[in-house]
Design an enzyme around this catalytic site. Structure first.
Site, mmCIF file in Angstrom:
data_model
loop_
_atom_site.group_PDB
_atom_site.id
_atom_site.type_symbol
_atom_site.label_atom_id
_atom_site.label_comp_id
_atom_site.label_asym_id
_atom_site.label_seq_id
_atom_site.Cartn_x
_atom_site.Cartn_y
_atom_site.Cartn_z
ATOM 1 N N CYS A 2 -20.388 -17.479 -3.023
ATOM 2 C CA CYS A 2 -21.390 -18.427 -3.493
ATOM 3 C C CYS A 2 -22.206 -17.838 -4.632
ATOM 4 O O CYS A 2 -22.327 -16.622 -4.760
ATOM 5 C CB CYS A 2 -22.314 -18.820 -2.348
ATOM 6 S SG CYS A 2 -21.470 -19.521 -0.924
ATOM 7 N N ARG A 27 -16.421 -16.409 -9.463
ATOM 8 C CA ARG A 27 -16.537 -15.978 -8.073
ATOM 9 C C ARG A 27 -15.797 -16.910 -7.123
ATOM 10 O O ARG A 27 -15.559 -16.550 -5.978
ATOM 11 C CB ARG A 27 -18.016 -15.912 -7.672
ATOM 12 C CG ARG A 27 -18.805 -14.880 -8.440
ATOM 13 C CD ARG A 27 -20.284 -14.966 -8.112
ATOM 14 N NE ARG A 27 -20.563 -14.603 -6.734
ATOM 15 C CZ ARG A 27 -20.837 -13.373 -6.332
ATOM 16 N NH1 ARG A 27 -20.831 -12.379 -7.195
ATOM 17 N NH2 ARG A 27 -21.103 -13.126 -5.076
ATOM 18 N N TRP A 75 -18.994 -21.652 -1.565
ATOM 19 C CA TRP A 75 -17.679 -21.423 -0.971
ATOM 20 C C TRP A 75 -17.851 -21.639 0.531
ATOM 21 O O TRP A 75 -18.614 -20.945 1.180
ATOM 22 C CB TRP A 75 -17.191 -20.005 -1.261
ATOM 23 C CG TRP A 75 -15.831 -19.726 -0.701
ATOM 24 C CD1 TRP A 75 -15.526 -19.298 0.561
ATOM 25 C CD2 TRP A 75 -14.581 -19.871 -1.378
ATOM 26 N NE1 TRP A 75 -14.171 -19.160 0.698
ATOM 27 C CE2 TRP A 75 -13.569 -19.510 -0.467
ATOM 28 C CE3 TRP A 75 -14.233 -20.261 -2.670
ATOM 29 C CZ2 TRP A 75 -12.214 -19.523 -0.815
ATOM 30 C CZ3 TRP A 75 -12.886 -20.284 -3.003
ATOM 31 C CH2 TRP A 75 -11.896 -19.916 -2.079
ATOM 32 N N ASN A 100 -27.003 -17.850 -0.107
ATOM 33 C CA ASN A 100 -25.742 -17.112 -0.009
ATOM 34 C C ASN A 100 -25.748 -16.333 1.294
ATOM 35 O O ASN A 100 -26.793 -15.812 1.703
ATOM 36 C CB ASN A 100 -25.582 -16.108 -1.157
ATOM 37 C CG ASN A 100 -25.278 -16.789 -2.474
ATOM 38 O OD1 ASN A 100 -25.113 -18.000 -2.536
ATOM 39 N ND2 ASN A 100 -25.204 -16.004 -3.523
ATOM 40 N N GLY A 101 -24.585 -16.171 1.909
ATOM 41 C CA GLY A 101 -24.495 -15.349 3.110
ATOM 42 C C GLY A 101 -24.235 -16.158 4.366
ATOM 43 O O GLY A 101 -23.867 -17.332 4.315
ATOM 44 N N GLU A 483 1.336 4.500 -3.798
ATOM 45 C CA GLU A 483 0.596 3.868 -4.891
ATOM 46 C C GLU A 483 0.395 4.849 -6.046
ATOM 47 O O GLU A 483 0.495 4.470 -7.222
ATOM 48 C CB GLU A 483 -0.749 3.344 -4.372
ATOM 49 C CG GLU A 483 -1.660 2.744 -5.425
ATOM 50 C CD GLU A 483 -1.083 1.519 -6.123
ATOM 51 O OE1 GLU A 483 -1.633 1.149 -7.179
ATOM 52 O OE2 GLU A 483 -0.077 0.949 -5.644
ATOM 53 N N LYS A 487 1.749 4.283 -9.885
ATOM 54 C CA LYS A 487 0.904 4.333 -11.081
ATOM 55 C C LYS A 487 1.491 5.287 -12.122
ATOM 56 O O LYS A 487 1.513 4.991 -13.315
ATOM 57 C CB LYS A 487 -0.515 4.779 -10.723
ATOM 58 C CG LYS A 487 -1.341 3.745 -10.030
ATOM 59 C CD LYS A 487 -1.656 2.586 -10.959
ATOM 60 C CE LYS A 487 -1.926 1.319 -10.180
ATOM 61 N NZ LYS A 487 -0.761 0.665 -9.616
ATOM 62 N N GLU A 490 4.484 3.605 -13.715
ATOM 63 C CA GLU A 490 4.157 2.438 -14.530
ATOM 64 C C GLU A 490 3.661 2.805 -15.931
ATOM 65 O O GLU A 490 4.057 2.175 -16.914
ATOM 66 C CB GLU A 490 3.058 1.606 -13.828
ATOM 67 C CG GLU A 490 3.531 0.777 -12.656
ATOM 68 C CD GLU A 490 2.390 0.000 -12.041
ATOM 69 O OE1 GLU A 490 2.552 -1.217 -11.847
ATOM 70 O OE2 GLU A 490 1.332 0.589 -11.758
ATOM 71 N N HIS A 506 14.204 16.145 5.480
ATOM 72 C CA HIS A 506 15.310 15.217 5.702
ATOM 73 C C HIS A 506 15.925 14.746 4.386
ATOM 74 O O HIS A 506 16.517 13.666 4.340
ATOM 75 C CB HIS A 506 14.834 14.024 6.538
ATOM 76 C CG HIS A 506 14.381 14.400 7.912
ATOM 77 N ND1 HIS A 506 15.258 14.787 8.901
ATOM 78 C CD2 HIS A 506 13.144 14.484 8.446
ATOM 79 C CE1 HIS A 506 14.578 15.079 10.003
ATOM 80 N NE2 HIS A 506 13.284 14.911 9.745
ATOM 81 N N LYS A 605 1.408 -8.592 -16.130
ATOM 82 C CA LYS A 605 0.282 -8.514 -15.201
ATOM 83 C C LYS A 605 0.508 -9.391 -13.982
ATOM 84 O O LYS A 605 0.267 -8.988 -12.861
ATOM 85 C CB LYS A 605 -1.011 -8.921 -15.912
ATOM 86 C CG LYS A 605 -2.261 -8.802 -15.034
ATOM 87 C CD LYS A 605 -2.514 -7.352 -14.647
ATOM 88 C CE LYS A 605 -3.708 -7.203 -13.742
ATOM 89 N NZ LYS A 605 -3.820 -5.837 -13.193
#
Length: 610
Positions: A2, A27, A75, A100-101, A483, A487, A490, A506, A605
């Protein structure tokens, strides 16, 4: 998700409120509205379902003109998206509020207020706060005193802004767990949930702290802290003057986005946790019902998002005690499945338009899963629109093709989800509180990890002339190693693989020699001693080790072993913090090799084709 905007001025604030809402559109929201105190002493409210453009079209035809007003994008958490549930909410025709919240004890308050004769027109927790403040106003005769009395009765996370028709020269705001900023102008003052909403009208801001209550007037602001003491908050000038399309002080978007992570991690948590617990309703309107009796979680994702899902599997099985499967979307959609009863389908995507993930979601909606939950960074995307529950990450636009801040905010969102699910499956209050405390510390620990940038840049020189690299991790740090390897592949085009450290003997150990640098993430956890044994296997074969470890690991720098000390962190949040140095390592290696960091060859992207 929100958004709040407010203003008290000598000029008409309708345009200011609308522009502020437009700047908060990133948002995500499902409705928008505003309430303005007009010259005749009445409050004029306008609310529309859908985009800010729909609200703008309405107020063009039915102006909300006046010098005092509040506005909101919503939201849904309590009640479906509708005009009646949209903000601002009112009590009678004289008090308006935006919020908000999550108010956790709203149901008890609602029942009490109904017993006193208050009529409710919405399903929201916010309308409860409006009536509660109005009740206190009748007693106190002052908006400031009424808000002060009302918030002592609230439990949860919130940012509130309130106006009253009888008090035309000010508005009252407070925050507890949700952000709120005050914009300082000349003869006018503004409030918002994000300073970006106010940049057209001011570049000077005060940031409210937890528990602050503030009286906002044209010619000044008075602030009280949680204990009721009057205090001053520093006015700071917004210096950056850049948006997501500008690298600012950074050489590449990727580096900028790596350094944005403390802020976006904090933004992803705000309004979703208290000091001790996760606010379940912040995960969606029906979160409580849909998480009840979940007996299995099926995670689907691609690329970096798949690695986030792999980390989540460790969290879900350890904290919630239920089985979790993780699969690449492109594989999942082309095989037959055996769906366990009461399985939650969880899909992760930065863009929300990843073709394979979307196809898997659409397939799952026909297959009998309990519900579909999406974790995504782009409001309005197909994945968001088509899922039953959504947890938006607040990474903001990510320009660099190699995902950085989107990954860590996905991990934060997944951990919030895990805690909400684990509570349904017996996680104790003390264990939840312990992890939530660790989450509150996370932005600062990420800052500490980023402070290693210079040392990591120096370390990266050892990779310049290498063609291959091996990444190792154990437990929830194995997906972090995956990850890190991704990176490096990439953006530097160095061939890199990642393995669980226990798998070395192994097969992968055959590759280790002086030309194969081995990168290891080694927090001080229950697997550390076993990991040390794996590292000895590497050293015995002449491999050069680059170890990221905290001080408690007691790993010493020596010939062939380079140790980078990472801040000590909670075992559950360690995968998030240990991601940062691997991102920096990949970035600096790519810079040294002269590759196109932000747009690596052959990659896009958002992968919107199979």
């Amino acid at each position: 998700m929100c958004g709040i905007v407010g203003a008290v001025s000598e000029r008409d604030v309708q345009g200011i409120l609308l522009e502020g809402l437009r700047r908060l559109e990133y948002r995500g929201y499902d409705s928008a509205g505003m309430a303005v105190r007009q010259a005749d002493g009445s409050i004029n409210r306008a609310r529309e379902v859908g985009k800010v453009a729909a609200l703008a079209e309405y107020v063009d035809a039915h102006p909300c003109s006046g010098p005092l007003g509040i506005a909101h994008t919503r939201w849904a958490t309590h009640g479906e998206p509708s005009q009646l549930n949209a903000h601002p909410h009112m009590s009678g025709d004289h008090l308006a509020i935006v919020h908000n919240g999550i108010i956790e004890n709203y149901q008890q308050l609602r029942e009490s207020l109904m017993a006193e004769g208050y009529q409710f027109t919405s399903q929201t927790d916010t309308e409860v706060v409006a009536h509660l403040i109005e009740k206190e106003y009748r007693i106190a005769g002052s908006l400031l005193a009424a808000v002060r009395a009302a918030i002592t009765q609230l439990r949860g996370a919130y940012a509130l802004a309130v106006v009253h028709a009888n008090e035309p020269d000010h508005l009252v705001v407070c925050r507890e767990g949700s952000p709120l900023v005050i914009g300082v102008g000349i003869g006018e003052t503004f409030i918002a949930s994000d300073q970006l909403a106010l940049l057209p009208v001011t570049d000077r801001f005060m940031f409210l702290e937890e528990g602050d209550l503030a009286d906002i007037r044209r010619d000044g602001v008075t602030i009280w802290d949680r204990q009721g003491a009057q205090i001053e908050r520093t006015v700071t000038r917004f210096e950056h003057g850049v948006d997501a399309s500008d690298k600012g002080e950074y050489r590449h978007f990727m580096l900028k986005e790596i350094h944005e992570q403390p802020r976006v991690i904090k933004a992803t948590m705000e309004g979703r946790i208290t000091d001790t617990r996760v606010l379940e309703q912040a995960l969606g309107t029906d979160a409580g019902q849909l998480l009840e009796n979940v007996r299995h979680v099926q995670i689907i994702a691609c690329g970096t998002s798949y690695h986030a899902g792999m980390v989540a599997r460790y969290w879900i099985e350890e904290l919630a005690g239920i089985p979790c499967s993780v699969e690449v979307a492109s594989e999942y959609r082309y095989r037959k499945h055996v769906i366990q009863p009461d399985t939650l389908f969880l899909c992760i995507s930065q863009s929300g338009e990843t073709a394979d993930t979307l196809a898997a979601l659409r397939q799952a909606k026909q297959a009998g899963f309990r519900a579909a939950l999406a974790i995504c960074n782009v409001p309005g995307s197909s994945l968001v629109r088509e899922s039953d529950l959504v947890i938006m990450t607040h990474a903001g636009p990510e320009i660099g093709v190699a995902s950085t801040k989107a990954f860590t905010t996905q991990l934060v969102a997944l951990l919030l989800f895990t805690l909400a699910l684990a509570r349904k499956n017996g996680l104790s209050e003390s264990d939840e509180s312990d992890i939530v405390t660790a989450l509150h510390k996370l932005p600062g620990q990420v800052e500490d990890a980023l402070a290693l940038d210079g040392k990591i840049a120096e370390l990266s020189k050892a990779f310049m002339d290498k063609n291959h690299s091996l990444f190792l991790g154990r437990g929830a740090l194995f997906p972090v190693a995956l990850e890190g390897a991704l990176k490096l592949k990439e953006i530097s085009y160095i061939h890199a693989e990642a393995y669980p450290a226990g798998e070395l003997k192994h097969g992968p150990l055959a590759l280790v020699d002086s030309e194969m640098p081995v990168v290891t993430v080694a927090p001080n956890n229950e697997l550390l001693e076993k990991l040390k044994s794996n590292l000895e296997e590497v050293r015995a074969r002449g491999g050069e080790l680059f170890v990221f470890a905290d001080g408690g690991a007691e790993l010493k720098e020596q010939d062939g072993i380079h140790v980078m000390q990472i801040p000590e962190v909670h075992p559950v949040t360690a995968p998030i913090v240990y991601t940062l140095p691997l991102q920096l390592l990949s970035y600096h290696v790519a810079v040294l090799k002269g590759t196109d960091v932000d747009q690596p060859r052959n990659l896009a992207k958002s992968v919107t084709v199979e």
